[in-house]
Scaffold this active site. Structure first.
Site, PDB file in Angstrom:
ATOM      1  CB  SER A 135      14.418   8.141  -0.257  1.00 28.18           C
ATOM      2  OG  SER A 135      14.549   9.062   0.583  1.00 28.18           O
ATOM      3  CE1 TYR A 148      11.305   5.742   3.859  1.00 24.73           C
ATOM      4  CE2 TYR A 148      13.065   7.360   3.896  1.00 24.73           C
ATOM      5  CZ  TYR A 148      11.813   6.688   3.261  1.00 24.73           C
ATOM      6  OH  TYR A 148      11.387   7.263   2.092  1.00 24.73           O
TER       7      TYR A 148
HETATM    8  N1  LIG Z   1       7.024  11.402   1.202  1.00 16.69           N
HETATM    9  C1  LIG Z   1       8.436  11.407   1.087  1.00 16.69           C
HETATM   10  O1  LIG Z   1       8.937  12.328   1.719  1.00 16.69           O
HETATM   11  C2  LIG Z   1       9.102  10.425   0.342  1.00 16.69           C
HETATM   12  C3  LIG Z   1      10.494  10.960  -0.021  1.00 16.69           C
HETATM   13  C4  LIG Z   1      11.267  10.110  -0.813  1.00 16.69           C
HETATM   14  C5  LIG Z   1      10.710   8.934  -1.049  1.00 16.69           C
HETATM   15  N2  LIG Z   1       9.288   8.206  -0.871  1.00 16.69           N
HETATM   16  C6  LIG Z   1       8.852   7.038  -1.098  1.00 16.69           C
HETATM   17  O2  LIG Z   1       8.029   7.178  -2.118  1.00 16.69           O
HETATM   18  C7  LIG Z   1       6.989   5.916  -2.082  1.00 16.69           C
HETATM   19  C8  LIG Z   1       5.512   6.545  -1.806  1.00 16.69           C
HETATM   20  O3  LIG Z   1       5.457   7.491  -0.677  1.00 16.69           O
HETATM   21  P1  LIG Z   1       4.086   8.527  -0.649  1.00 16.69           P
HETATM   22  O4  LIG Z   1       4.721   9.818  -0.190  1.00 16.69           O
HETATM   23  O5  LIG Z   1       3.258   8.366  -1.539  1.00 16.69           O
HETATM   24  O6  LIG Z   1       3.577   7.786   0.812  1.00 16.69           O
HETATM   25  P2  LIG Z   1       2.225   7.591   1.344  1.00 16.69           P
HETATM   26  O7  LIG Z   1       1.034   8.409   0.809  1.00 16.69           O
HETATM   27  O8  LIG Z   1       2.173   7.517   2.875  1.00 16.69           O
HETATM   28  O9  LIG Z   1       1.754   5.896   0.587  1.00 16.69           O
HETATM   29  C9  LIG Z   1       2.397   5.054   1.318  1.00 16.69           C
HETATM   30  C10 LIG Z   1       1.579   3.823   1.214  1.00 16.69           C
HETATM   31  O10 LIG Z   1       2.181   2.475   1.428  1.00 16.69           O
HETATM   32  C11 LIG Z   1       1.314   1.838   1.994  1.00 16.69           C
HETATM   33  N3  LIG Z   1       1.742   0.531   2.679  1.00 16.69           N
HETATM   34  C12 LIG Z   1       2.718   0.627   3.674  1.00 16.69           C
HETATM   35  N4  LIG Z   1       2.878  -0.332   4.067  1.00 16.69           N
HETATM   36  C13 LIG Z   1       1.957  -1.394   3.278  1.00 16.69           C
HETATM   37  C14 LIG Z   1       1.848  -2.774   3.398  1.00 16.69           C
HETATM   38  N5  LIG Z   1       2.543  -3.488   4.141  1.00 16.69           N
HETATM   39  N6  LIG Z   1       1.122  -3.419   2.488  1.00 16.69           N
HETATM   40  C15 LIG Z   1       0.547  -2.441   1.542  1.00 16.69           C
HETATM   41  N7  LIG Z   1       0.671  -1.219   1.342  1.00 16.69           N
HETATM   42  C16 LIG Z   1       1.434  -0.660   2.398  1.00 16.69           C
HETATM   43  C17 LIG Z   1       0.268   2.435   2.703  1.00 16.69           C
HETATM   44  O11 LIG Z   1      -0.937   2.202   2.782  1.00 16.69           O
HETATM   45  P3  LIG Z   1      -1.979   2.275   4.208  1.00 16.69           P
HETATM   46  O12 LIG Z   1      -2.873   3.411   3.469  1.00 16.69           O
HETATM   47  O13 LIG Z   1      -2.651   0.985   4.129  1.00 16.69           O
HETATM   48  O14 LIG Z   1      -1.029   2.612   5.220  1.00 16.69           O
HETATM   49  C18 LIG Z   1       0.341   3.858   2.158  1.00 16.69           C
HETATM   50  O15 LIG Z   1      -0.752   3.984   1.427  1.00 16.69           O
HETATM   51  C19 LIG Z   1       7.492   5.215  -0.681  1.00 16.69           C
HETATM   52  O16 LIG Z   1       8.469   4.259  -0.933  1.00 16.69           O
HETATM   53  C20 LIG Z   1       8.461   6.252   0.151  1.00 16.69           C
HETATM   54  O17 LIG Z   1       9.294   5.694   1.025  1.00 16.69           O
HETATM   55  C21 LIG Z   1       8.642   9.065  -0.135  1.00 16.69           C
END
Ligand SMILES: NC(=O)c1ccc[n+]([C@@H]2O[C@H](COP(=O)([O-])OP(=O)(O)OC[C@H]3O[C@@H](n4cnc5c(N)ncnc54)[C@H](OP(=O)(O)O)[C@@H]3O)[C@@H](O)[C@H]2O)c1
Length: 242
Positions: A135, A148
Site C-alpha cells: 500500500s 498499519y
Molecule cells: N482497501 C484499501 O483501501 C486498501 C488499500 C491498499 C492496500 N490494501 C490491501 O489489499 C489487500 C486486500 O484488501 P481488501 O480491500 O480486499 O480488504 P477486505 O475486503 O477487507 O478483505 C480483507 C480480507 O482479509 C481477511 N482476513 C483478515 N484477517 C485474516 C486472517 N487472520 N485469516 C484469514 N483471513 C483474514 C478478511 O477475512 P474475514 O472476512 O474473515 O474478516 C477479509 O476478507 C489487503 O492486504 C489490504 O491491506 C487495501
C-alpha cells in the site's frame, strides 16, 4: 488459482478477471462454510470449479499444512493472490499494545510466513505467480496510520527482496501498491485523493500480471506523487491525514 483471504473484495475481483474455462479456483478463508456469495460471484463470472478451504492467516504454524492440502487435492498452484489483511484501529493501537501486535501479525508476520512457504512450494514446482498487496501507506509511513503503515512498509520490503530472490526460478511475484481503495476495508472513511475501487485495482493487477510486471501502482500517478511525498519536510508530513 488460490485466493488467500477468499472474502477480500480486491482478491475476489482479481479472481473474477482471471476466470477462464479450465482454471480451478480455491478460496481460502476463515469461516470457509460461509463463502456462498463469494463462490456465486465467481460462478457468475464463468468459473466452473470453485473449492473452499479453512484458513486463518494468524495461525502461522498451519500455513504449510494448508498449502500442501490444497496442492494434494487440487494440483499445482498457478496464481496465488495473497489478499488477507486488516486495517485495525489506529487510535486503539497507539495505546493497546495487543491490538498493535495483532495488526502487525496479520499484515506483516503472517505474510512473511505464507510467502516463504509459497516461495518454497512454487520453486519446487518451477513455476507460478504470486500477487502481494502492499500500500502507499507503507511507502512513507504517516503519523495518522503508522501501525498499519509500518506493517505495509515491512511487507513491501520483504516482498521486493523475495521477488529478487525468485528471479530466474520460474516463479514471479507482482507487488501491488494501491492508494486509498473505496470498499469494505475503508467503509465510513472519506476517500483520499487518487482513490480507486476494488475493480480498478483488480484491472491494473491483471494487466500487470499479463505483462509480466514486478510492480504496479494504482492509480499510476501515485508513483510520482509519492516520490515527491518522500521529500516533504517532517513538520508538514506529520500533519498529513491518513
Ligand atoms: N482497501 C484499501 O483501501 C486498501 C488499500 C491498499 C492496500 N490494501 C490491501 O489489499 C489487500 C486486500 O484488501 P481488501 O480491500 O480486499 O480488504 P477486505 O475486503 O477487507 O478483505 C480483507 C480480507 O482479509 C481477511 N482476513 C483478515 N484477517 C485474516 C486472517 N487472520 N485469516 C484469514 N483471513 C483474514 C478478511 O477475512 P474475514 O472476512 O474473515 O474478516 C477479509 O476478507 C489487503 O492486504 C489490504 O491491506 C487495501
Amino acid at each position: 488459482m488460490l485466493v488467500l483471504g477468499g472474502r477480500s473484495e480486491i482478491g475476489l475481483a482479481v479472481a473474477r478477471k482471471l476466470v477462464d474455462g479450465e482454471r480451478k479456483f480455491v478460496l481460502a478463508a476463515r469461516r470457509s462454510g460461509d463463502l456462498d456469495d463469494e463462490e456465486a460471484s465467481l460462478r457468475r463470472a464463468g468459473a466452473s470449479e470453485v473449492a473452499r478451504v479453512e484458513f486463518d492467516a494468524d495461525d502461522v504454524a498451519r500455513h504449510r499444512e494448508v498449502l500442501d492440502a490444497v496442492v494434494a487435492e487440487h494440483g499445482p498452484l498457478e496464481t496465488v493472490v495473497v489478499a488477507f489483511g486488516i486495517l485495525g484501529d489506529q487510535e486503539r493501537a497507539e495505546r493497546d499494545a495487543a491490538h498493535a501486535m495483532a495488526v502487525i501479525h496479520t499484515d506483516y508476520v503472517a505474510h512473511v510466513s505464507i510467502l516463504t512457504e509459497l516461495a518454497n512450494l512454487l520453486r519446487a514446482q518451477g513455476s507460478g505467480q504470486l500477487v502481494v498487496f502492499s500500500s502507499v501507506a507503507g511507502v512513507r509511513v504517516r503519523r495518522a496510520n503508522y501501525v498499519y503503515g509500518s506493517a505495509k512498509a515491512g511487507l513491501d520490503g520483504f516482498a521486493s527482496g523475495l521477488a529478487d530472490a525468485l528471479h530466474g526460478s520460474g516463479v514471479r511475484l507482482l507487488l501491488v501498491r494501491p492508494g486509498f481503495v473505496i470498499g469494505r476495508m475503508t467503509e465510513g472513511m472519506s476517500p483520499a485523493p487518487f482513490s480507486s475501487t476494488p475493480e480498478q485495482v483488480a484491472t491494473a493487477t491483471v494487466r500487470a500480471l499479463r505483462r509480466g510486471r514486478g510492480e504496479v501502482w494504482v492509480p499510476p500517478v501515485l508513483r510520482p506523487v509519492f516520490f515527491l511525498m518522500r521529500l516533504l519536510p517532517r513538520a508538514i508530513w506529520r500533519r498529513m491525514p491518513r
